[in-house]
Scaffold this motif. Structure first.
Motif, mmCIF file in Angstrom:
data_model
loop_
_atom_site.group_PDB
_atom_site.id
_atom_site.type_symbol
_atom_site.label_atom_id
_atom_site.label_comp_id
_atom_site.label_asym_id
_atom_site.label_seq_id
_atom_site.Cartn_x
_atom_site.Cartn_y
_atom_site.Cartn_z
ATOM 1 N N PHE A 140 37.346 62.016 32.744
ATOM 2 C CA PHE A 140 36.342 62.610 31.580
ATOM 3 C C PHE A 140 37.022 64.094 31.170
ATOM 4 O O PHE A 140 36.599 64.684 30.180
ATOM 5 N N ALA A 141 37.955 64.529 31.812
ATOM 6 C CA ALA A 141 38.417 65.865 31.625
ATOM 7 C C ALA A 141 38.876 66.244 30.096
ATOM 8 O O ALA A 141 38.738 67.248 29.771
ATOM 9 N N PHE A 142 39.623 65.039 29.630
ATOM 10 C CA PHE A 142 39.873 65.238 28.302
ATOM 11 C C PHE A 142 38.891 65.498 27.362
ATOM 12 O O PHE A 142 38.804 66.243 26.263
ATOM 13 N N TYR A 143 37.491 64.786 27.674
ATOM 14 C CA TYR A 143 36.594 65.183 26.895
ATOM 15 C C TYR A 143 36.131 66.518 26.849
ATOM 16 O O TYR A 143 35.669 67.150 25.692
ATOM 17 N N TYR A 144 35.940 67.106 28.185
ATOM 18 C CA TYR A 144 35.435 68.648 28.214
ATOM 19 C C TYR A 144 36.411 69.479 27.524
ATOM 20 O O TYR A 144 36.154 70.335 27.055
ATOM 21 N N ASP A 145 37.790 69.200 27.748
ATOM 22 C CA ASP A 145 38.761 69.981 26.947
ATOM 23 C C ASP A 145 38.568 69.922 25.754
ATOM 24 O O ASP A 145 38.811 70.936 24.970
ATOM 25 N N PHE A 146 38.449 68.750 25.068
ATOM 26 C CA PHE A 146 38.237 68.531 23.588
ATOM 27 C C PHE A 146 36.949 69.308 23.101
ATOM 28 O O PHE A 146 37.160 70.247 21.989
ATOM 29 N N ILE A 147 35.998 69.393 23.712
ATOM 30 C CA ILE A 147 34.799 70.081 23.207
ATOM 31 C C ILE A 147 35.036 71.840 23.654
ATOM 32 O O ILE A 147 34.503 72.218 22.557
ATOM 33 N N ARG A 148 35.746 72.105 24.519
ATOM 34 C CA ARG A 148 36.022 73.565 24.642
ATOM 35 C C ARG A 148 36.854 74.046 23.440
ATOM 36 O O ARG A 148 36.574 74.994 22.908
ATOM 37 N N LYS A 149 37.796 73.248 23.143
ATOM 38 C CA LYS A 149 39.153 73.754 22.244
ATOM 39 C C LYS A 149 38.320 73.673 20.817
ATOM 40 O O LYS A 149 38.816 74.182 20.077
ATOM 41 N N ASN A 150 37.285 73.005 20.475
ATOM 42 C CA ASN A 150 36.728 72.807 19.340
ATOM 43 C C ASN A 150 35.186 73.288 19.246
ATOM 44 O O ASN A 150 34.134 72.791 18.771
ATOM 45 N N ALA A 151 34.904 74.295 20.134
ATOM 46 C CA ALA A 151 33.662 75.080 20.303
ATOM 47 C C ALA A 151 32.921 75.230 18.935
ATOM 48 O O ALA A 151 31.852 75.201 18.878
ATOM 49 N N GLN A 152 33.582 75.766 18.268
ATOM 50 C CA GLN A 152 33.265 76.350 16.904
ATOM 51 C C GLN A 152 32.623 75.187 15.962
ATOM 52 O O GLN A 152 31.828 75.298 15.169
ATOM 53 N N TYR A 153 32.755 74.102 16.366
ATOM 54 C CA TYR A 153 32.087 72.821 15.722
ATOM 55 C C TYR A 153 30.925 72.238 16.430
ATOM 56 O O TYR A 153 30.244 71.278 16.235
ATOM 57 N N PHE A 154 30.475 72.946 17.419
ATOM 58 C CA PHE A 154 29.489 72.611 18.404
ATOM 59 C C PHE A 154 28.537 73.696 18.493
ATOM 60 O O PHE A 154 27.164 73.525 18.114
ATOM 61 N N ASN A 155 28.682 75.061 18.402
ATOM 62 C CA ASN A 155 28.005 76.068 18.729
ATOM 63 C C ASN A 155 27.295 76.163 17.436
ATOM 64 O O ASN A 155 27.727 76.675 16.344
ATOM 65 N N GLY A 156 25.863 76.142 17.629
ATOM 66 C CA GLY A 156 25.058 76.677 16.423
ATOM 67 C C GLY A 156 24.890 75.553 15.415
ATOM 68 O O GLY A 156 24.096 75.622 14.293
ATOM 69 N N TYR A 157 25.462 74.275 15.683
ATOM 70 C CA TYR A 157 25.033 73.338 14.867
ATOM 71 C C TYR A 157 23.845 72.416 15.357
ATOM 72 O O TYR A 157 23.506 72.491 16.253
ATOM 73 N N GLU A 158 23.107 71.922 14.438
ATOM 74 C CA GLU A 158 22.150 71.067 14.736
ATOM 75 C C GLU A 158 21.957 69.896 13.825
ATOM 76 O O GLU A 158 22.736 69.687 12.789
ATOM 77 N N ASP A 159 21.495 68.628 14.365
ATOM 78 C CA ASP A 159 21.370 67.416 13.816
ATOM 79 C C ASP A 159 20.700 67.334 12.140
ATOM 80 O O ASP A 159 19.632 68.054 12.058
ATOM 81 N N ALA A 160 21.333 66.832 11.360
ATOM 82 C CA ALA A 160 20.939 66.670 10.027
ATOM 83 C C ALA A 160 20.593 65.325 9.504
ATOM 84 O O ALA A 160 19.919 65.296 8.663
ATOM 85 N N PHE A 161 21.531 64.407 10.234
ATOM 86 C CA PHE A 161 21.122 63.014 9.644
ATOM 87 C C PHE A 161 21.917 62.192 10.514
ATOM 88 O O PHE A 161 22.748 62.458 11.363
ATOM 89 N N TYR A 162 21.329 60.912 10.662
ATOM 90 C CA TYR A 162 21.922 59.909 11.717
ATOM 91 C C TYR A 162 21.814 58.596 11.008
ATOM 92 O O TYR A 162 20.998 58.233 10.343
ATOM 93 N N THR A 163 22.890 57.905 11.260
ATOM 94 C CA THR A 163 22.836 56.253 10.564
ATOM 95 C C THR A 163 23.795 55.455 11.586
ATOM 96 O O THR A 163 24.505 56.101 12.417
ATOM 97 N N ASN A 164 23.906 54.397 11.344
ATOM 98 C CA ASN A 164 24.677 53.409 12.232
ATOM 99 C C ASN A 164 25.068 52.289 11.383
ATOM 100 O O ASN A 164 24.658 51.926 10.436
ATOM 101 N N THR A 165 25.962 51.416 12.044
ATOM 102 C CA THR A 165 26.435 50.126 11.230
ATOM 103 C C THR A 165 25.343 48.885 11.319
ATOM 104 O O THR A 165 25.557 47.996 10.866
ATOM 105 N N GLN A 166 24.270 49.185 11.973
ATOM 106 C CA GLN A 166 23.683 48.129 12.124
ATOM 107 C C GLN A 166 22.189 48.035 11.111
ATOM 108 O O GLN A 166 21.528 47.137 11.173
#
Length: 142
Positions: A1-27
């Motif tokens: 799972f290291a590549f997932y954690y690395d991905f999150i760390r490298k893209n922290a600006q798209y996680f920090n301060g963000y909140e849920d606004a909408f959810y949907t799915n294909t079902q």
């Protein structure tokens, strides 16, 4: 799972301060909802593909991030969905970026890009197969 954690760390600006606004799915069956009144909707029914729209509260100039998760095993080759631009930014979407975690099993040269067809009010987006079941579409204001 290291590549997932690395991905999150490298893209922290798209996680920090963000909140849920909408959810949907294909079902979700289109017989029950008016997709034209939803910020994002999928082209067709299928199992286990989800979209989580996240935004920064009180920041109209911040990009909106859409986490796309394919829990179907094996995951499907590509997925098509629509964005209703008026629900994202007052003057529409100017630009976009698509990123996904890269494991050693996925070679950079094999990663396909997404395709976008813009109409007056919406964008039809086809993303490539999510090799590691997760991708993030970042949309920027006009």
């Amino acid at each position: 799972f290291a590549f997932y954690y690395d991905f999150i760390r490298k893209n922290a600006q798209y996680f920090n301060g963000y909140e849920d606004a909408f959810y949907t799915n294909t079902q979700i069956e289109n017989r029950y909802l008016d997709f034209e009144k939803m910020p994002i909707y999928f082209e067709k029914y299928r199992r286990n593909f989800h979209a989580y729209v996240r935004a920064k509260p009180n920041d109209k100039n911040a990009p909106v991030v859409i986490h796309l998760v394919d829990w179907e095993i094996p995951n499907v080759d590509s997925t098509t969905f629509f964005l209703n631009e008026e629900y994202f930014f007052e003057r529409g979407i100017q630009n976009w970026e698509f990123i996904q975690p890269q494991s050693e099993m996925v070679k950079e040269e094999n990663v396909e890009s997404l395709t976008i067809e813009k109409t007056k009010d919406s964008m039809k987006i086809t993303i490539p197969k999510l090799e590691n079941h997760w991708g993030i579409l970042i949309v920027y204001p006009n």
